[in-house]
Motif scaffolding. Sequence first.
Motif, PDB file in Angstrom:
ATOM      1  N   LEU A   1       0.818  -1.208   0.000  1.00  0.00           N
ATOM      2  CA  LEU A   1       0.000   0.000   0.000  1.00  0.00           C
ATOM      3  C   LEU A   1       0.856   1.263   0.000  1.00  0.00           C
ATOM      4  CD1 LEU A   1      -2.692  -1.209   2.551  1.00  0.00           C
ATOM      5  CD2 LEU A   1      -2.832  -1.197   0.071  1.00  0.00           C
ATOM      6  N   SER A   2       2.176   1.094  -0.118  1.00  0.00           N
ATOM      7  CA  SER A   2       3.041   2.273  -0.200  1.00  0.00           C
ATOM      8  C   SER A   2       4.163   1.977  -1.180  1.00  0.00           C
ATOM      9  CB  SER A   2       3.608   2.602   1.185  1.00  0.00           C
ATOM     10  OG  SER A   2       4.292   1.493   1.706  1.00  0.00           O
ATOM     11  N   GLY A   3       4.808   3.044  -1.667  1.00  0.00           N
ATOM     12  CA  GLY A   3       5.943   2.860  -2.566  1.00  0.00           C
ATOM     13  C   GLY A   3       5.518   2.734  -4.019  1.00  0.00           C
ATOM     14  N   SER A   4       6.487   2.315  -4.840  1.00  0.00           N
ATOM     15  CA  SER A   4       6.278   2.407  -6.287  1.00  0.00           C
ATOM     16  C   SER A   4       5.266   1.390  -6.803  1.00  0.00           C
ATOM     17  CB  SER A   4       7.615   2.241  -7.020  1.00  0.00           C
ATOM     18  OG  SER A   4       8.119   0.944  -6.798  1.00  0.00           O
ATOM     19  N   ALA A   5       4.888   0.404  -5.988  1.00  0.00           N
ATOM     20  CA  ALA A   5       3.916  -0.584  -6.461  1.00  0.00           C
ATOM     21  C   ALA A   5       2.574  -0.431  -5.758  1.00  0.00           C
ATOM     22  CB  ALA A   5       4.467  -1.990  -6.275  1.00  0.00           C
ATOM     23  N   ALA A   6       2.381   0.683  -5.062  1.00  0.00           N
ATOM     24  CA  ALA A   6       1.183   0.846  -4.234  1.00  0.00           C
ATOM     25  C   ALA A   6      -0.104   0.832  -5.047  1.00  0.00           C
ATOM     26  CB  ALA A   6       1.270   2.143  -3.442  1.00  0.00           C
ATOM     27  N   THR A   7       0.004   1.223  -6.332  1.00  0.00           N
ATOM     28  CA  THR A   7      -1.192   1.200  -7.171  1.00  0.00           C
ATOM     29  C   THR A   7      -1.803  -0.198  -7.215  1.00  0.00           C
ATOM     30  OG1 THR A   7       0.278   2.488  -8.549  1.00  0.00           O
ATOM     31  CG2 THR A   7      -1.980   2.323  -9.252  1.00  0.00           C
ATOM     32  N   TYR A   8      -0.943  -1.211  -7.169  1.00  0.00           N
ATOM     33  CA  TYR A   8      -1.446  -2.586  -7.226  1.00  0.00           C
ATOM     34  C   TYR A   8      -2.308  -2.887  -6.007  1.00  0.00           C
ATOM     35  CZ  TYR A   8       1.181  -3.908 -11.325  1.00  0.00           C
ATOM     36  OH  TYR A   8       1.623  -4.018 -12.609  1.00  0.00           O
ATOM     37  N   GLY A   9      -1.820  -2.499  -4.829  1.00  0.00           N
ATOM     38  CA  GLY A   9      -2.603  -2.721  -3.627  1.00  0.00           C
ATOM     39  C   GLY A   9      -3.922  -1.974  -3.696  1.00  0.00           C
ATOM     40  N   GLU A  10      -3.856  -0.774  -4.240  1.00  0.00           N
ATOM     41  CA  GLU A  10      -5.045   0.058  -4.371  1.00  0.00           C
ATOM     42  C   GLU A  10      -6.087  -0.613  -5.276  1.00  0.00           C
ATOM     43  OE1 GLU A  10      -5.468   4.171  -6.483  1.00  0.00           O
ATOM     44  OE2 GLU A  10      -3.733   4.215  -5.141  1.00  0.00           O
ATOM     45  N   PHE A  11      -5.631  -1.138  -6.414  1.00  0.00           N
ATOM     46  CA  PHE A  11      -6.558  -1.804  -7.331  1.00  0.00           C
ATOM     47  C   PHE A  11      -7.133  -3.068  -6.700  1.00  0.00           C
ATOM     48  CE2 PHE A  11      -6.353  -0.147 -11.876  1.00  0.00           C
ATOM     49  CZ  PHE A  11      -5.952   1.113 -11.487  1.00  0.00           C
ATOM     50  N   ALA A  12      -6.296  -3.805  -5.964  1.00  0.00           N
ATOM     51  CA  ALA A  12      -6.791  -5.004  -5.296  1.00  0.00           C
ATOM     52  C   ALA A  12      -7.887  -4.622  -4.309  1.00  0.00           C
ATOM     53  CB  ALA A  12      -5.646  -5.722  -4.585  1.00  0.00           C
ATOM     54  N   GLN A  13      -7.647  -3.553  -3.551  1.00  0.00           N
ATOM     55  CA  GLN A  13      -8.654  -3.089  -2.598  1.00  0.00           C
ATOM     56  C   GLN A  13      -9.961  -2.751  -3.293  1.00  0.00           C
ATOM     57  OE1 GLN A  13      -6.801   0.199  -0.542  1.00  0.00           O
ATOM     58  NE2 GLN A  13      -6.401  -1.078   1.246  1.00  0.00           N
ATOM     59  N   LYS A  14      -9.839  -2.124  -4.466  1.00  0.00           N
ATOM     60  CA  LYS A  14     -11.050  -1.761  -5.205  1.00  0.00           C
ATOM     61  C   LYS A  14     -11.820  -3.011  -5.594  1.00  0.00           C
ATOM     62  CE  LYS A  14      -9.458   2.643  -7.105  1.00  0.00           C
ATOM     63  NZ  LYS A  14      -8.911   3.303  -8.296  1.00  0.00           N
ATOM     64  N   GLY A  15     -11.119  -4.032  -6.074  1.00  0.00           N
ATOM     65  CA  GLY A  15     -11.773  -5.282  -6.444  1.00  0.00           C
ATOM     66  C   GLY A  15     -12.455  -5.915  -5.237  1.00  0.00           C
ATOM     67  N   ILE A  16     -11.742  -5.930  -4.111  1.00  0.00           N
ATOM     68  CA  ILE A  16     -12.294  -6.533  -2.899  1.00  0.00           C
ATOM     69  C   ILE A  16     -13.516  -5.746  -2.422  1.00  0.00           C
ATOM     70  CG2 ILE A  16     -11.851  -6.899  -0.438  1.00  0.00           C
ATOM     71  CD1 ILE A  16      -8.996  -7.693  -1.226  1.00  0.00           C
ATOM     72  N   ASP A  17     -13.374  -4.424  -2.383  1.00  0.00           N
ATOM     73  CA  ASP A  17     -14.492  -3.598  -1.912  1.00  0.00           C
ATOM     74  C   ASP A  17     -15.769  -3.888  -2.717  1.00  0.00           C
ATOM     75  OD1 ASP A  17     -12.801  -2.550  -0.119  1.00  0.00           O
ATOM     76  OD2 ASP A  17     -12.589  -0.574  -1.048  1.00  0.00           O
ATOM     77  N   LEU A  18     -15.559  -4.074  -4.019  1.00  0.00           N
ATOM     78  CA  LEU A  18     -16.694  -4.354  -4.885  1.00  0.00           C
ATOM     79  C   LEU A  18     -17.355  -5.682  -4.498  1.00  0.00           C
ATOM     80  CD1 LEU A  18     -17.866  -2.844  -7.307  1.00  0.00           C
ATOM     81  CD2 LEU A  18     -16.524  -4.315  -8.806  1.00  0.00           C
ATOM     82  N   ALA A  19     -16.510  -6.706  -4.308  1.00  0.00           N
ATOM     83  CA  ALA A  19     -17.038  -8.031  -3.948  1.00  0.00           C
ATOM     84  C   ALA A  19     -17.744  -7.968  -2.595  1.00  0.00           C
ATOM     85  CB  ALA A  19     -15.900  -9.049  -3.908  1.00  0.00           C
ATOM     86  N   VAL A  20     -17.123  -7.278  -1.638  1.00  0.00           N
ATOM     87  CA  VAL A  20     -17.691  -7.197  -0.288  1.00  0.00           C
ATOM     88  C   VAL A  20     -19.048  -6.493  -0.340  1.00  0.00           C
ATOM     89  CG1 VAL A  20     -17.409  -6.111   1.974  1.00  0.00           C
ATOM     90  CG2 VAL A  20     -15.482  -7.288   0.904  1.00  0.00           C
ATOM     91  N   GLU A  21     -19.099  -5.423  -1.124  1.00  0.00           N
ATOM     92  CA  GLU A  21     -20.344  -4.670  -1.260  1.00  0.00           C
ATOM     93  C   GLU A  21     -21.444  -5.557  -1.836  1.00  0.00           C
ATOM     94  OE1 GLU A  21     -21.551  -0.691  -3.712  1.00  0.00           O
ATOM     95  OE2 GLU A  21     -19.441  -0.964  -3.201  1.00  0.00           O
TER      96      GLU A  21
END
Lengths: 315, 407, 289
Positions: free
Chosen positions: B39-59
């Motif tokens: 969730l930090s550093g040069s690859a943080a976008t990946y964590g962010e996108f994963a969170q978006k996918g999860i949030d969608l499923a959880v919702e």
Amino acid sequence: MKSKILMAILALVIAGLIAVPWIASYFYVFIFTEILILGLFAASFNLIFGYTGMLSFGHAAFFGVGSYATALVLIHLQWPFLACLLVSMGASALLALVIGFLSVRLNEVYFAMLTLAFGMMVFAIAYQWRSVTNGSDGLAGFSLGSFGLGLDLTLGNPSVYYHVVLGIVAIASIVLYVICRSSFGMILKAIRQNPERVSFAGLNVRTYRLVAFVIAGTFAGLAGGLIAPFLRVASPELLHWSMSAEPVLMAILGGTGYFLGPFVGSAVFVLLETWITSFTESWMLVLGIILALMVIFFRKGLLGTLIDWWMEVKK
Amino acid sequence: MKTTRIKNLLVAMTAATALGTATSGYAEEPIKIGGLYILSGSAATYGEFAQKGIDLAVEEINGSGGILGRDIEMIYEDTQGKASVAIQAARKLVYSEGVDALVGLDSSGVAQGMVPTMPELQKPLIITHAATPDVTGKLCNAFTYRISVNVAQNMKAAAMVAAETDATNWTTIGPDYAFGHQSWEFFGNYLKETKPDVNLMSETNFPRFGAEDFTPFIDRVMDSDADGVLISVWGGDLVNFIRQANNRGFFEKDMELMFTVGAATEVLTALGDEMPEGVHLSTRYWYEAYDNDINDRFVKAYIDAYGNPPSYNAEGAYAAIYAYKQAMEAAGTTDGPAVAKALSGMTMEAPNGTVTFRKGDNQAMVSPNWGVSGPMHPEHGIRTLTNLQIFDGEEVARTVEETGCKL
Amino acid sequence: MSGIGSALLNSLDIGLLLFIIAVGLNIVFGVLNIINFAHGALYMLGAYLAFTLINMVGMPFWAALLLAPIGVAILAVIIDRVLLRFIYSRDVADSLLLTFAILLIINESVRMIWGSGIQVVQPPQLLSGSVQLLGSSVATYSLFVIVIGLILLAGLWYLFNRTRVGRIMRAAALDRDMAEALCINTRMVVTGVFAFGAWLAGVGGVMAAPMRALDPGMGDKIIIESFIVVVIGGLGSFPGALLGAMVLGLIHGFGGRYLPEVNLLLPFVGMALVLLFKPHGIMGKGATT
């Protein structure tokens, strides 16, 4: 009277530490293992910083090398844990002797910069020597066998490991304390206050500094040997300069003028981090503000400020 | 971390209230799932996108009755891409937060350190991104599953693509850790099998993960005799790499370029038309590759919610939550070992088709996608993929014996 | 041949960018006797301000190059007046620690404001793409960095050698009490110098933004590089910063190209060697310890 109260507090803290696995939630077994190990790391650092007045920015080199040594011995030789720790201490002592021999000639900023350079050299080697260190991924997948001395301990059990760490850190701290209180420790303090006077007294300042540096490195190596099985991995970030900054922060936080200061600093550091990260991501912001206040107003650290205040009240 | 949790709860609450189904979800404690991402550093976008996918499923799941009648609550921790941090974060999630299951891991190095500790935690872990073959190979265990494509699968496919080209002199540019090295190793082995006359150059390039300046490595490749390059640089590094390579005229040279994770929409979005046309790009899931109801719904919901098309990381994370739903309902409990057992051999429907966690190594049989970068997408602002190839998950996977996994 | 040519140009471009950043660090140390650990964070702030001005406000790159460093300098004045004033009379270690605290605060603030992910700034149209030079293609933007670096270099030389302000700074660096005795307002000089150092860091940040992706860890990477530069060249020495930056630029340009197996190690070996044999740097002043 005062010393009696202090002794009583200390005894209570020790009893509390022993009882952690029974009185606190399971998670705190891990937290206190970390506090003890980092506390030892910070205390070893404070021998050269608080006592001798040398600000090293490469102390993680010894911590990291200690962790790699234990990991390598566990992977390739499967020696008992105590033997691993001895290897860690030996490896770090040797490295500290080389780095110390070259560094203690310099003062202040130049000493800080040279230790930073050496620390980062060790980091770079661990990072790029893939065949031995597994590069940036670090060494993982090792497991603890026996403890040694014929003791039958299940080191894989976090509670058992916690007590082992507690015992070893306690013994190491007593040794460090004895060193600090000895005439050798007094000379270190004198060096911090006035190196010229010490050298006029016919003592070789450089030798004393080197010996202090090697002792500090050795105990940092011990702490590193303890952290590898705890983290389950020995990786380059344990050698990075930002890891060298941690004992500095802990010593400042707790109080550099007191033997137990770094331990207090470690406890405050780890506990605050755990609690603060539970409700905000901005742990580093809080740490930065605390550190700034400590440096500007409470240069004696938490322990020093507390003791001063207590002395004042009890007068 | 906690803001997301609160947000999830709010989403769950509004969803539940809106639908008037506020029943069992409140009566019982929510099911907690821990997410371990960068969730930090040069690859943080990946964590962010994963969170978006999860949030969608959880919702979606919480809006339609939850799992076993209980809502899902997500708790995220940042691994910083470091194994030691991830292991401590997992302990915190399991012992302090009391999560029932774990999803995540973006980095192979992290996965290699973390996976051996899973049996101690007694909670299942579904890996949604990290691709090292070892975690469903020689390091496998009964608690670790992977829903995403691994390096072995993707490199088998890559070798099949590479074998079709005229390139004979191959080298690599990859991050200097497990992922980069293993990608090259598997690619080389598979390519040699199918096309024994190719030359795998000894001069390889492994810049540090998170390095800022790739120019020296770009120059090295341009000056060499290579006519085929396997590039496994990813995340923010890949964005840096492409921009610097553009400046160097790297793409004007006549070489076959294969980006093993180049069609990650995180990267394509950041680059826009800076991503050159005509290079081979791979992804573990391409949002336009699958024609089924679940995918249509997922892609639409994702674009509606976030404005850009889902990446493979978002898809893997999204599907992992549904995998837990199915496994927990099959097991009738959230008990760690029971859920892990239910995952073994389980078959589920995901955006990328029918997915099975193979019994022998817990690796999902999912398909790598390869294509060639084409013109810009008129709406999504990213390159399209032409000549899209969807490889058969089973066909590109190693056999269980080859993986070295003994379950 | 083309290999060496492009490695050389690459070294020059990295070197001059490092010079812009490190010379600010060095001026602050020379005049104020402060090792500013937060210098890299100020550089990062320059880059992020440029990102906001260009991508959010929609300003042209040139405006950002002008405004963002000024923003950084203003923040530096605040830092100086609120925090640093307490520790000017203390030893260097305290300044290291306090500026480290400032680094933590800035890093985390950047993360809170701009997020943890990467951000990208496009170079202006005029400077994108590449040109043919010495038989290999070179990014136009690299040439721009080189030109700006040289202009700043000339400007700084002029400032220190030909202007009253520059002479005051040098006087204060040599002997603060003496400068005060000569009725020079050293408090103004102190704040001004610190802000000027920060301004240079900000310029470096804006210059770096179109070459590198922005993330909240970018300052930590550059600060160690800057330390290496000033140590190699000599703490507090202006020509030293140039020399150190060029040496480190060459180490990066050629090390990454020809010795990738040890490219991480080389800068620190260089740094240690200089400290061992010439602790005050190649161009550093006077006595050795």
